[in-house]
Design a protein around this motif. Structure first.
Motif, PDB file in Angstrom:
ATOM      1  N   PRO A 110       0.796  -1.229   0.000  1.00 52.45           N
ATOM      2  CA  PRO A 110       0.000   0.000   0.000  1.00 52.45           C
ATOM      3  C   PRO A 110       0.822   1.269   0.000  1.00 52.45           C
ATOM      4  CG  PRO A 110       0.040  -0.994   2.190  1.00 52.45           C
ATOM      5  CD  PRO A 110       0.721  -1.959   1.272  1.00 52.45           C
ATOM      6  N   ASP A 111       2.129   1.189   0.306  1.00 47.40           N
ATOM      7  CA  ASP A 111       2.927   2.401   0.422  1.00 47.40           C
ATOM      8  C   ASP A 111       3.770   2.681  -0.817  1.00 47.40           C
ATOM      9  OD1 ASP A 111       1.996   2.777   3.010  1.00 47.40           O
ATOM     10  OD2 ASP A 111       3.523   1.438   3.837  1.00 47.40           O
ATOM     11  N   VAL A 112       3.625   1.867  -1.859  1.00 50.82           N
ATOM     12  CA  VAL A 112       4.424   2.041  -3.066  1.00 50.82           C
ATOM     13  C   VAL A 112       3.492   2.128  -4.263  1.00 50.82           C
ATOM     14  CG1 VAL A 112       6.256   1.090  -4.507  1.00 50.82           C
ATOM     15  CG2 VAL A 112       6.303   0.724  -2.041  1.00 50.82           C
ATOM     16  N   ASN A 113       3.694   3.120  -5.118  1.00 50.73           N
ATOM     17  CA  ASN A 113       2.901   3.279  -6.321  1.00 50.73           C
ATOM     18  C   ASN A 113       3.597   2.568  -7.463  1.00 50.73           C
ATOM     19  OD1 ASN A 113       0.939   5.022  -5.142  1.00 50.73           O
ATOM     20  ND2 ASN A 113       2.519   6.593  -5.102  1.00 50.73           N
ATOM     21  N   SER A 114       2.896   1.632  -8.105  1.00 46.04           N
ATOM     22  CA  SER A 114       3.489   0.823  -9.155  1.00 46.04           C
ATOM     23  C   SER A 114       2.654   0.899 -10.414  1.00 46.04           C
ATOM     24  CB  SER A 114       3.605  -0.639  -8.700  1.00 46.04           C
ATOM     25  OG  SER A 114       4.059  -1.452  -9.754  1.00 46.04           O
ATOM     26  N   ALA A 115       3.316   0.818 -11.572  1.00 50.23           N
ATOM     27  CA  ALA A 115       2.618   0.832 -12.855  1.00 50.23           C
ATOM     28  C   ALA A 115       3.505   0.200 -13.899  1.00 50.23           C
ATOM     29  CB  ALA A 115       2.247   2.250 -13.266  1.00 50.23           C
ATOM     30  N   SER A 116       2.898  -0.292 -14.970  1.00 50.40           N
ATOM     31  CA  SER A 116       3.678  -0.744 -16.103  1.00 50.40           C
ATOM     32  C   SER A 116       4.356   0.467 -16.740  1.00 50.40           C
ATOM     33  CB  SER A 116       2.775  -1.437 -17.126  1.00 50.40           C
ATOM     34  OG  SER A 116       1.917  -0.485 -17.745  1.00 50.40           O
ATOM     35  N   VAL A 117       5.442   0.235 -17.473  1.00 50.30           N
ATOM     36  CA  VAL A 117       6.155   1.354 -18.076  1.00 50.30           C
ATOM     37  C   VAL A 117       5.267   2.070 -19.091  1.00 50.30           C
ATOM     38  CG1 VAL A 117       8.433   0.367 -17.662  1.00 50.30           C
ATOM     39  CG2 VAL A 117       7.230  -0.180 -19.793  1.00 50.30           C
ATOM     40  N   LEU A 118       4.413   1.310 -19.799  1.00 50.98           N
ATOM     41  CA  LEU A 118       3.505   1.931 -20.766  1.00 50.98           C
ATOM     42  C   LEU A 118       2.435   2.750 -20.053  1.00 50.98           C
ATOM     43  CD1 LEU A 118       3.009  -1.011 -23.313  1.00 50.98           C
ATOM     44  CD2 LEU A 118       4.634   0.893 -23.430  1.00 50.98           C
ATOM     45  N   GLY A 119       1.915   2.214 -18.934  1.00 52.71           N
ATOM     46  CA  GLY A 119       0.911   2.951 -18.174  1.00 52.71           C
ATOM     47  C   GLY A 119       1.474   4.206 -17.544  1.00 52.71           C
ATOM     48  N   TRP A 120       2.713   4.118 -17.039  1.00 53.06           N
ATOM     49  CA  TRP A 120       3.361   5.282 -16.436  1.00 53.06           C
ATOM     50  C   TRP A 120       3.526   6.398 -17.454  1.00 53.06           C
ATOM     51  CZ3 TRP A 120       9.094   6.465 -15.712  1.00 53.06           C
ATOM     52  CH2 TRP A 120       9.262   7.455 -14.745  1.00 53.06           C
ATOM     53  N   ARG A 121       3.993   6.016 -18.637  1.00 51.65           N
ATOM     54  CA  ARG A 121       4.177   7.006 -19.701  1.00 51.65           C
ATOM     55  C   ARG A 121       2.848   7.642 -20.091  1.00 51.65           C
ATOM     56  NH1 ARG A 121       5.204   6.179 -25.970  1.00 51.65           N
ATOM     57  NH2 ARG A 121       6.235   8.141 -26.473  1.00 51.65           N
ATOM     58  N   SER A 122       1.813   6.830 -20.232  1.00 52.08           N
ATOM     59  CA  SER A 122       0.506   7.336 -20.624  1.00 52.08           C
ATOM     60  C   SER A 122      -0.063   8.288 -19.577  1.00 52.08           C
ATOM     61  CB  SER A 122      -0.447   6.160 -20.850  1.00 52.08           C
ATOM     62  OG  SER A 122      -1.741   6.624 -21.176  1.00 52.08           O
ATOM     63  N   GLN A 123       0.083   7.920 -18.301  1.00 52.76           N
ATOM     64  CA  GLN A 123      -0.422   8.766 -17.218  1.00 52.76           C
ATOM     65  C   GLN A 123       0.277  10.126 -17.214  1.00 52.76           C
ATOM     66  OE1 GLN A 123      -2.694   8.526 -14.820  1.00 52.76           O
ATOM     67  NE2 GLN A 123      -3.336   6.390 -14.766  1.00 52.76           N
ATOM     68  N   MET A 124       1.597  10.115 -17.359  1.00 50.66           N
ATOM     69  CA  MET A 124       2.329  11.378 -17.324  1.00 50.66           C
ATOM     70  C   MET A 124       2.040  12.228 -18.553  1.00 50.66           C
ATOM     71  SD  MET A 124       6.038  10.681 -15.559  1.00 50.66           S
ATOM     72  CE  MET A 124       6.622   9.529 -16.808  1.00 50.66           C
ATOM     73  N   ALA A 125       1.906  11.580 -19.717  1.00 48.82           N
ATOM     74  CA  ALA A 125       1.634  12.331 -20.942  1.00 48.82           C
ATOM     75  C   ALA A 125       0.281  13.025 -20.885  1.00 48.82           C
ATOM     76  CB  ALA A 125       1.697  11.395 -22.146  1.00 48.82           C
ATOM     77  N   ASP A 126      -0.670  12.434 -20.166  1.00 51.98           N
ATOM     78  CA  ASP A 126      -2.027  12.987 -20.092  1.00 51.98           C
ATOM     79  C   ASP A 126      -2.150  14.072 -19.025  1.00 51.98           C
ATOM     80  OD1 ASP A 126      -4.690  12.806 -21.219  1.00 51.98           O
ATOM     81  OD2 ASP A 126      -5.321  12.122 -19.244  1.00 51.98           O
ATOM     82  N   SER A 127      -1.082  14.268 -18.247  1.00 56.91           N
ATOM     83  CA  SER A 127      -1.125  15.283 -17.192  1.00 56.91           C
ATOM     84  C   SER A 127      -0.887  16.663 -17.800  1.00 56.91           C
ATOM     85  CB  SER A 127      -0.042  14.980 -16.142  1.00 56.91           C
ATOM     86  OG  SER A 127       0.017  16.003 -15.180  1.00 56.91           O
ATOM     87  N   TRP A 128      -1.656  17.649 -17.335  1.00 55.79           N
ATOM     88  CA  TRP A 128      -1.499  18.993 -17.887  1.00 55.79           C
ATOM     89  C   TRP A 128      -1.839  20.033 -16.836  1.00 55.79           C
ATOM     90  CZ3 TRP A 128       0.877  20.082 -22.280  1.00 55.79           C
ATOM     91  CH2 TRP A 128       0.879  21.395 -22.737  1.00 55.79           C
ATOM     92  N   ASP A 129      -0.952  21.033 -16.725  1.00 60.24           N
ATOM     93  CA  ASP A 129      -1.168  22.148 -15.812  1.00 60.24           C
ATOM     94  C   ASP A 129      -1.475  23.381 -16.648  1.00 60.24           C
ATOM     95  OD1 ASP A 129      -0.744  23.337 -12.944  1.00 60.24           O
ATOM     96  OD2 ASP A 129       0.374  24.650 -14.295  1.00 60.24           O
ATOM     97  N   GLU A 130      -2.492  24.118 -16.270  1.00 60.20           N
ATOM     98  CA  GLU A 130      -2.953  25.251 -17.066  1.00 60.20           C
ATOM     99  C   GLU A 130      -1.876  26.311 -17.244  1.00 60.20           C
ATOM    100  OE1 GLU A 130      -6.705  28.424 -17.140  1.00 60.20           O
ATOM    101  OE2 GLU A 130      -6.494  26.978 -15.517  1.00 60.20           O
ATOM    102  N   ILE A 131      -1.001  26.472 -16.262  1.00 61.65           N
ATOM    103  CA  ILE A 131       0.033  27.512 -16.317  1.00 61.65           C
ATOM    104  C   ILE A 131       1.343  26.979 -16.873  1.00 61.65           C
ATOM    105  CG2 ILE A 131       1.402  29.126 -14.941  1.00 61.65           C
ATOM    106  CD1 ILE A 131      -0.934  29.290 -12.998  1.00 61.65           C
ATOM    107  N   ASN A 132       1.782  25.808 -16.392  1.00 60.89           N
ATOM    108  CA  ASN A 132       3.115  25.304 -16.714  1.00 60.89           C
ATOM    109  C   ASN A 132       3.135  24.196 -17.757  1.00 60.89           C
ATOM    110  OD1 ASN A 132       4.688  26.804 -14.546  1.00 60.89           O
ATOM    111  ND2 ASN A 132       3.138  25.777 -13.328  1.00 60.89           N
ATOM    112  N   GLY A 133       2.000  23.801 -18.278  1.00 62.66           N
ATOM    113  CA  GLY A 133       1.971  22.728 -19.264  1.00 62.66           C
ATOM    114  C   GLY A 133       2.190  21.377 -18.613  1.00 62.66           C
ATOM    115  N   ASN A 134       2.897  20.486 -19.313  1.00 65.86           N
ATOM    116  CA  ASN A 134       3.181  19.156 -18.761  1.00 65.86           C
ATOM    117  C   ASN A 134       4.359  19.260 -17.803  1.00 65.86           C
ATOM    118  OD1 ASN A 134       4.494  16.399 -18.609  1.00 65.86           O
ATOM    119  ND2 ASN A 134       2.640  15.908 -19.741  1.00 65.86           N
TER     120      ASN A 134
END
Length: 337
Positions: free
Chosen positions: A46-70
């Motif tokens: 429960p204390d470690v966040n885990s993901a497949s490398v493809l899922g990690w990339r997809s999650q980060m690519a979909d992240s967006w901040d209105e001021i600073n972008g990705n």
């Protein structure tokens, strides 16, 4: 020297050092998160966040901040380390240290990456069942685990891999360090080179070596230390060499893949901007609906005032005409006299 004078001197020195720090230390990018800000399904605890490398990339690519972008294009890799377990399967894995900012201060987030078989809810320490098969039809599970700060990461790494030893360290200069999103792109490309797990060809040793070699080739540095190839020359009597052809293939595919990522980021930006514009439009429509009774009341009040002004003008005109008529009658009477 008096105590008061000593305090004044210390205060002056502190201000001087602070001014130097403002000159030589760049301001942190605003709002950069720790990499653990993204939550993943965690099969290891429960204390470690885990993901497949493809899922990690997809999650980060979909992240967006209105001021600073990705923001993950600005969390850069400071150092990577190559590790080898010293018992049983002699499992190999990589540890990444990403630079980011927390409350205006520089910090590091630790991420490990390795390859296993696609078996859920199974600790890597649960003996050799994960690598006992030499079948080439078994799907590989190439994953990352996100631990937070180096201090938080240490007990989790020990619990998952101990005992282990470090085989090499590679430090990235700030001028050429890859971002978290670029590292995830390399991890994904290595996975695509061999998505199936094979005990003697495409196992954890191959994966770690391919990622290590690809990042070194794509983002070179003169601060490399440790001779990984000699330390991992054999596995259970089987010679293991550096996957040169796979590293070359990953490096050749990197630029086109990164260009696709930049295009995806632009699409994500446009999508978020469109959603924001839609939200603004919806807000203004709801505001108009909410304010409609007040608008109608205001309109009615303005109409009442306009009618009252018209009535006042009519009354003024009537009084003016009456006065004019009286004046004319007075003039007629005066002329008759």
């Amino acid at each position: 020297m008096s105590l008061k004078q000593d305090r004044r001197n210390r205060s002056w020195i502190n201000r001087f050092l602070a001014s130097l720090r403002r000159v030589f230390v760049s301001e942190p990018p605003p709002g950069l998160p720790g990499l653990a800000a993204i939550k993943f399904h965690c099969p290891y605890g429960p204390d470690v966040n885990s993901a497949s490398v493809l899922g990690w990339r997809s999650q980060m690519a979909d992240s967006w901040d209105e001021i600073n972008g990705n923001l993950y294009t600005k969390c850069v890799l400071a150092r990577m380390e190559y590790y080898k377990c010293t018992r049983d399967r002699e499992h190999e894995f990589l540890v990444f240290y990403f630079r980011h900012w927390i409350d205006g201060c520089s910090a590091q987030a630790v991420v490990s990456a390795d390859r296993g078989m696609q078996v859920q809810y199974r600790s890597l320490k649960q003996s050799s069942e994960l690598v006992s098969s030499s079948s080439s039809n078994t799907t590989a599970y190439d994953s990352v685990c996100i631990y937070g700060s180096p201090r938080d990461a240490t007990p989790h790494l020990r619990a998952r891999y101990t005992p282990y030893s470090r085989l090499g360290t590679f430090d990235f200069p700030s001028s050429s360090a890859p971002s978290a999103l670029q590292v995830s792109t390399v991890l994904s490309l290595v996975h695509r080179q061999a998505p199936a797990y094979h005990l003697y060809e495409n196992q954890c040793h191959w994966f770690s070596s391919a990622v290590w070699g690809s990042l070194k080739e794509l983002f070179p540095s003169d601060q490399d230390s440790g001779c990984v190839s000699r330390a991992r020359a054999r596995y259970r009597g089987v010679a293991l060499g550096s996957p040169t052809e796979d590293i070359e293939a990953v490096c050749a595919a990197y630029q086109p893949e990164w260009q696709k990522m930049l295009e995806l980021l632009e699409q994500v930006k446009c999508r978020h901007e469109a959603e924001k514009a839609k939200e603004r439009q919806k807000f203004y429509m709801e505001l108009e609906i909410k304010n409609e009774p007040f608008r109608q009341a205001r309109q009615a009040e303005l109409e009442r005032l306009r009618q009252a002004e018209i009535c006042a003008q009519v009354e003024l005109e009537r009084v003016r005409q009456a006065k004019q008529a009286e004046l004319e009658q007075a003039q007629v009477r005066y002329s008759q006299q």
